[in-house]
Design an enzyme around this catalytic site. Structure first.
Site, PDB file in Angstrom:
ATOM      1  N   GLY A   4      -4.534  -4.339  -3.761  1.00 32.32           N
ATOM      2  CA  GLY A   4      -5.519  -3.301  -4.070  1.00 32.32           C
ATOM      3  C   GLY A   4      -4.739  -2.075  -4.472  1.00 32.32           C
ATOM      4  O   GLY A   4      -4.079  -1.463  -3.638  1.00 32.32           O
ATOM      5  N   HIS A   5      -4.721  -1.773  -5.759  1.00 34.42           N
ATOM      6  CA  HIS A   5      -3.916  -0.654  -6.261  1.00 34.42           C
ATOM      7  C   HIS A   5      -4.849   0.452  -6.729  1.00 34.42           C
ATOM      8  O   HIS A   5      -5.606   0.268  -7.685  1.00 34.42           O
ATOM      9  CB  HIS A   5      -3.016  -1.122  -7.402  1.00 34.42           C
ATOM     10  CG  HIS A   5      -2.003  -2.153  -6.969  1.00 34.42           C
ATOM     11  ND1 HIS A   5      -1.139  -2.773  -7.835  1.00 34.42           N
ATOM     12  CD2 HIS A   5      -1.708  -2.650  -5.740  1.00 34.42           C
ATOM     13  CE1 HIS A   5      -0.365  -3.614  -7.159  1.00 34.42           C
ATOM     14  NE2 HIS A   5      -0.705  -3.566  -5.889  1.00 34.42           N
TER      15      HIS A   5
ATOM     16  N   GLN B 253       2.057  -6.047  -3.244  1.00 33.12           N
ATOM     17  CA  GLN B 253       2.487  -6.156  -1.846  1.00 33.12           C
ATOM     18  C   GLN B 253       3.772  -5.338  -1.600  1.00 33.12           C
ATOM     19  O   GLN B 253       4.048  -4.414  -2.351  1.00 33.12           O
ATOM     20  CB  GLN B 253       2.698  -7.622  -1.430  1.00 33.12           C
ATOM     21  CG  GLN B 253       1.403  -8.422  -1.296  1.00 33.12           C
ATOM     22  CD  GLN B 253       0.807  -8.907  -2.590  1.00 33.12           C
ATOM     23  OE1 GLN B 253       1.474  -9.490  -3.415  1.00 33.12           O
ATOM     24  NE2 GLN B 253      -0.473  -8.679  -2.785  1.00 33.12           N
TER      25      GLN B 253
ATOM     26  N   LYS C 244       1.894   2.077  -5.192  1.00 28.31           N
ATOM     27  CA  LYS C 244       2.465   1.524  -6.431  1.00 28.31           C
ATOM     28  C   LYS C 244       1.548   1.812  -7.622  1.00 28.31           C
ATOM     29  O   LYS C 244       2.002   2.216  -8.689  1.00 28.31           O
ATOM     30  CB  LYS C 244       2.655  -0.003  -6.284  1.00 28.31           C
ATOM     31  CG  LYS C 244       3.606  -0.381  -5.157  1.00 28.31           C
ATOM     32  CD  LYS C 244       3.672  -1.888  -4.955  1.00 28.31           C
ATOM     33  CE  LYS C 244       2.432  -2.487  -4.326  1.00 28.31           C
ATOM     34  NZ  LYS C 244       2.161  -2.063  -2.940  1.00 28.31           N
TER      35      LYS C 244
ATOM     36  N   ASP D 218       0.807  -1.227   0.000  1.00 29.31           N
ATOM     37  CA  ASP D 218       0.000   0.000   0.000  1.00 29.31           C
ATOM     38  C   ASP D 218       0.837   1.273   0.000  1.00 29.31           C
ATOM     39  O   ASP D 218       0.429   2.301   0.544  1.00 29.31           O
ATOM     40  CB  ASP D 218      -0.971   0.013   1.199  1.00 29.31           C
ATOM     41  CG  ASP D 218      -1.902  -1.168   1.196  1.00 29.31           C
ATOM     42  OD1 ASP D 218      -2.237  -1.655   0.099  1.00 29.31           O
ATOM     43  OD2 ASP D 218      -2.291  -1.617   2.290  1.00 29.31           O
TER      44      ASP D 218
HETATM   45  P1  GDP Z   1      -0.697   0.280  -3.607  1.00 33.89           P
HETATM   46  O1  GDP Z   1      -1.301  -0.978  -3.118  1.00 33.89           O
HETATM   47  O2  GDP Z   1       0.773   0.363  -3.330  1.00 33.89           O
HETATM   48  O3  GDP Z   1      -1.013   0.592  -5.044  1.00 33.89           O
HETATM   49  O4  GDP Z   1      -1.348   1.463  -2.735  1.00 33.89           O
HETATM   50  P2  GDP Z   1      -2.916   1.599  -2.335  1.00 33.89           P
HETATM   51  O5  GDP Z   1      -3.667   2.047  -3.528  1.00 33.89           O
HETATM   52  O6  GDP Z   1      -3.375   0.394  -1.632  1.00 33.89           O
HETATM   53  O7  GDP Z   1      -2.821   2.732  -1.236  1.00 33.89           O
HETATM   54  C1  GDP Z   1      -2.247   3.978  -1.484  1.00 33.89           C
HETATM   55  C2  GDP Z   1      -3.297   5.060  -1.232  1.00 33.89           C
HETATM   56  O8  GDP Z   1      -2.669   6.323  -1.191  1.00 33.89           O
HETATM   57  C3  GDP Z   1      -4.327   5.159  -2.347  1.00 33.89           C
HETATM   58  O9  GDP Z   1      -5.558   5.565  -1.789  1.00 33.89           O
HETATM   59  C4  GDP Z   1      -3.777   6.247  -3.241  1.00 33.89           C
HETATM   60  O10 GDP Z   1      -4.802   6.928  -3.970  1.00 33.89           O
HETATM   61  C5  GDP Z   1      -3.149   7.158  -2.241  1.00 33.89           C
HETATM   62  N1  GDP Z   1      -1.958   7.897  -2.698  1.00 33.89           N
HETATM   63  C6  GDP Z   1      -0.953   7.462  -3.504  1.00 33.89           C
HETATM   64  N2  GDP Z   1       0.024   8.401  -3.590  1.00 33.89           N
HETATM   65  C7  GDP Z   1      -0.390   9.448  -2.831  1.00 33.89           C
HETATM   66  C8  GDP Z   1       0.192  10.712  -2.486  1.00 33.89           C
HETATM   67  O11 GDP Z   1       1.287  11.063  -2.885  1.00 33.89           O
HETATM   68  N3  GDP Z   1      -0.540  11.511  -1.643  1.00 33.89           N
HETATM   69  C9  GDP Z   1      -1.759  11.150  -1.156  1.00 33.89           C
HETATM   70  N4  GDP Z   1      -2.386  11.977  -0.325  1.00 33.89           N
HETATM   71  N5  GDP Z   1      -2.328   9.965  -1.456  1.00 33.89           N
HETATM   72  C10 GDP Z   1      -1.656   9.136  -2.277  1.00 33.89           C
HETATM   73  P1  IMO Z   2      -0.834  -4.207  -2.238  1.00 28.77           P
HETATM   74  O1  IMO Z   2      -0.386  -4.773  -3.562  1.00 28.77           O
HETATM   75  C1  IMO Z   2      -0.937  -4.571   2.080  1.00 28.77           C
HETATM   76  C2  IMO Z   2      -1.051  -8.617   3.764  1.00 28.77           C
HETATM   77  C3  IMO Z   2      -2.338  -8.994   4.464  1.00 28.77           C
HETATM   78  C4  IMO Z   2      -1.777  -9.935   5.518  1.00 28.77           C
HETATM   79  C5  IMO Z   2      -0.674 -10.666   4.766  1.00 28.77           C
HETATM   80  C6  IMO Z   2      -1.087 -12.010   4.208  1.00 28.77           C
HETATM   81  O2  IMO Z   2      -2.137  -3.500  -2.305  1.00 28.77           O
HETATM   82  O3  IMO Z   2       0.250  -3.411  -1.618  1.00 28.77           O
HETATM   83  P2  IMO Z   2      -2.641 -12.717   2.151  1.00 28.77           P
HETATM   84  O4  IMO Z   2      -4.086 -12.442   1.870  1.00 28.77           O
HETATM   85  O5  IMO Z   2      -1.716 -12.222   1.097  1.00 28.77           O
HETATM   86  O6  IMO Z   2      -2.366 -14.145   2.500  1.00 28.77           O
HETATM   87  O7  IMO Z   2      -2.318 -11.882   3.496  1.00 28.77           O
HETATM   88  O8  IMO Z   2      -0.296  -9.806   3.700  1.00 28.77           O
HETATM   89  N1  IMO Z   2      -1.224  -8.132   2.372  1.00 28.77           N
HETATM   90  C7  IMO Z   2      -1.148  -6.840   2.014  1.00 28.77           C
HETATM   91  N2  IMO Z   2      -0.993  -5.731   2.758  1.00 28.77           N
HETATM   92  N3  IMO Z   2      -1.020  -4.467   0.745  1.00 28.77           N
HETATM   93  C8  IMO Z   2      -1.146  -5.570  -0.021  1.00 28.77           C
HETATM   94  O9  IMO Z   2      -1.110  -5.527  -1.364  1.00 28.77           O
HETATM   95  C9  IMO Z   2      -1.253  -6.827   0.610  1.00 28.77           C
HETATM   96  N4  IMO Z   2      -1.404  -8.094   0.174  1.00 28.77           N
HETATM   97  C10 IMO Z   2      -1.372  -8.879   1.249  1.00 28.77           C
HETATM   98  O10 IMO Z   2      -2.966  -7.880   5.028  1.00 28.77           O
HETATM   99  O11 IMO Z   2      -1.178  -9.201   6.540  1.00 28.77           O
HETATM  100 MG    MG Z   3      -2.823  -1.627  -1.829  1.00 29.49          MG
END
Ligand code: GDP
Ligand code: IMO
Ligand code: MG
Length: 427
Positions: free
Chosen positions: A48-49, A227, A24, A21
């Site tokens: 979840g991206h 991840q 990416k 999270d």
């Molecule tokens: P990922 O799994 O690495 O793709 O990240 P996620 O989407 O799960 O979580 C990142 C969250 O931060 C999302 O809600 C993005 O929209 C948000 N985000 C990403 N970059 C920035 C940033 O530079 N500033 C802010 N405020 N939010 C951001």
């Molecule tokens: P992105 O790509 C954050 C965490 C879960 C749990 C552990 C194992 O959005 O960054 P699983 O369901 O994979 O067996 O869970 O890994 N986890 C993540 N945490 N971002 C993710 O993906 C994750 N994918 C798995 O919360 O702790």
């Molecule tokens: Mg994510």
């Protein structure tokens, strides 16, 4: 952006450096217009991206976060684990929103499939673990990879032989029913998967060959990690990890390309730290500051909606990811979230009694005794949302970035100042 991407060469990997999270998806979406092909190499719908364009939010789970670009080809590689119904649902949702994607998705014939029984087993095993649970996403990831390494996994290629698929489903459901004492229904699984088989077939592809040809033709390829490095099965905080290889090596095995085909590596790093699920988190803030960061950063999981645990930036964690993955440049994300905090701390070293440790300890005992050394940076008050050049950042924000670079031994070349696609500074 062009100079930054030019420096990284033709085929670029994106790796999360913390616990996932990091943001990416946002960078993938922002730069993928410059690439022909974008690939996922590991994980499944546990990812979840999130991308935001002009205020509109889309969350990708299985498809690469690049599909809003009209000509990008999205590859789901052999290292991924996929529920075909979820792939189709994601494609159809995008098509309903006006993005034609179905003819641009290539799904590896060697990718292992996730069935409903894998999700059921995931939930069941978590429940049985009680307070020792991992906090998985319950998407069936661990059980599907377990079947893969047990050599009883069912791959997408098995969709092409119905009788064989039926046999394998019967065998696996019986096997897991017997060992766990739960009832699983292979017929329901078969019917469920058959409901999308004709839609999945046109996506199936020898993605290894497709990528080899693309490399040969000098197409530009982006590898979208899922991840984060500390959730890696080998190098993460085991057992509180996911079941796949998150590190750079996973790009190679998860797609069938030579390591040297990867010409550049971008590490995605949040300006603080978050984690969802259980497991060690040395710089965690279980106080008002942690709550404030969660609220400002909207730190709630994109897949499960769970509140993310929040803490200060941990340089030990990020430096390990930089070293192990050969990271050339960092995208520091969510710097805007730290505006208004008067003193920003960064964990720099770990000690257990008088001995220095160089990675996160994985035993509960060691974590309880772990002592962290921190350095403090003075904060800034200004809103960063409109800043588009490094020089226009507040002096203290610049000092924070430069301080981090020294601690993690990598240059910060992209800075995130908001969730929207354009809210980025290239340096
Ligand atoms: P990922 O799994 O690495 O793709 O990240 P996620 O989407 O799960 O979580 C990142 C969250 O931060 C999302 O809600 C993005 O929209 C948000 N985000 C990403 N970059 C920035 C940033 O530079 N500033 C802010 N405020 N939010 C951001
Ligand atoms: P992105 O790509 C954050 C965490 C879960 C749990 C552990 C194992 O959005 O960054 P699983 O369901 O994979 O067996 O869970 O890994 N986890 C993540 N945490 N971002 C993710 O993906 C994750 N994918 C798995 O919360 O702790
Ligand atoms: Mg994510």
């Amino acid at each position: 952006m062009k100079q930054f991407l030019h420096d990284l060469g033709h085929n670029v990997a994106i790796i999360g450096t913390q616990w996932g999270d990091e943001g990416k998806g946002k960078l993938v979406d922002a730069i993928s217009g410059e690439f022909d092909i974008v690939c996922r190499n590991a994980g499944g719908a546990n990812a979840g991206h999130t991308i935001v364009t002009n205020g509109r939010k889309v969350i990708f789970h299985l498809l690469p976060s690049a599909m809003l670009h009209p000509s990008t080809i999205g590859v789901i590689g052999n290292g991924c684990v996929v529920d075909p119904l979820e792939v189709i649902e994601e494609i159809e949702n995008l098509e309903t929103s006006g993005f034609k994607v179905s003819d641009r998705v290539k799904l590896s014939l060697r990718a292992h499939m996730i069935f409903e029984f894998h999700k059921r087993i995931d939930t069941e095993l978590e429940q049985r673990k009680g307070d020792k649970k991992i906090g998985t996403t319950c998407r069936g990831i661990g059980p599907a990879y377990t079947d893969k390494v047990s050599r009883i996994g069912i791959r997408t290629e098995d969709l092409l032989d119905r009788e064989l698929l039926k046999d394998k489903l019967e065998h696996n459901c019986r096997f897991h029913s017997d060992s766990l004492g739960i009832t699983l229904d292979p017929h329901k699984e078969f019917e469920r998967i058959m409901s999308v088989v004709e839609k999945i077939k046109p996506l199936l592809c020898d993605t290894r060959k497709f990528l080899q040809d693309a490399i040969h033709e000098k197409k530009r390829i982006l590898f979208e990690g899922a991840q984060g490095f500390h959730l890696d099965l080998d190098h993460g905080t085991y057992p509180f990890v996911t079941s796949s290889s998150i590190c750079l090596g996973g790009v190679s095995t998860g797609l069938g390309i030579a390591p040297r085909a990867i010409t550049g590596v971008i590490g995605i790093t949040k300006a603080y730290t978050t984690r969802v699920g259980s497991g060690p988190f040395p710089s965690e803030l279980e106080d008002e500051m942690g709550n404030a960061i969660r609220e400002r950063g909207a730190e709630f999981g994109a897949t499960t909606g769970r509140p993310r645990r929040c803490g200060w930036f941990d340089a030990v964690v990020v430096k390990n990811a930089v070293e192990t993955n050969g990271i050339d440049a960092i995208n520091l994300t969510k710097l805007d979230v730290l505006s208004g905090i008067s003193e920003i701390k960064v964990a720099t070293r770990y000690f257990l009694d008088d001995t220095e440790l160089f990675s996160v300890p994985t035993t509960r005992k060691a974590n309880n005794k772990l002592r962290l050394e921190y350095v403090s940076f003075p904060g800034w008050k200004e809103d960063l949302g409109k800043v588009r050049s490094f020089n226009d950042l507040p002096e203290n924000a610049k000092k924070y970035i430069e301080g981090l670079e020294k601690l993690i031994h990598a240059p910060v070349r992209v800075i995130g100042v908001g969730a929207d696609r354009g809210e980025l500074i290239f340096r």
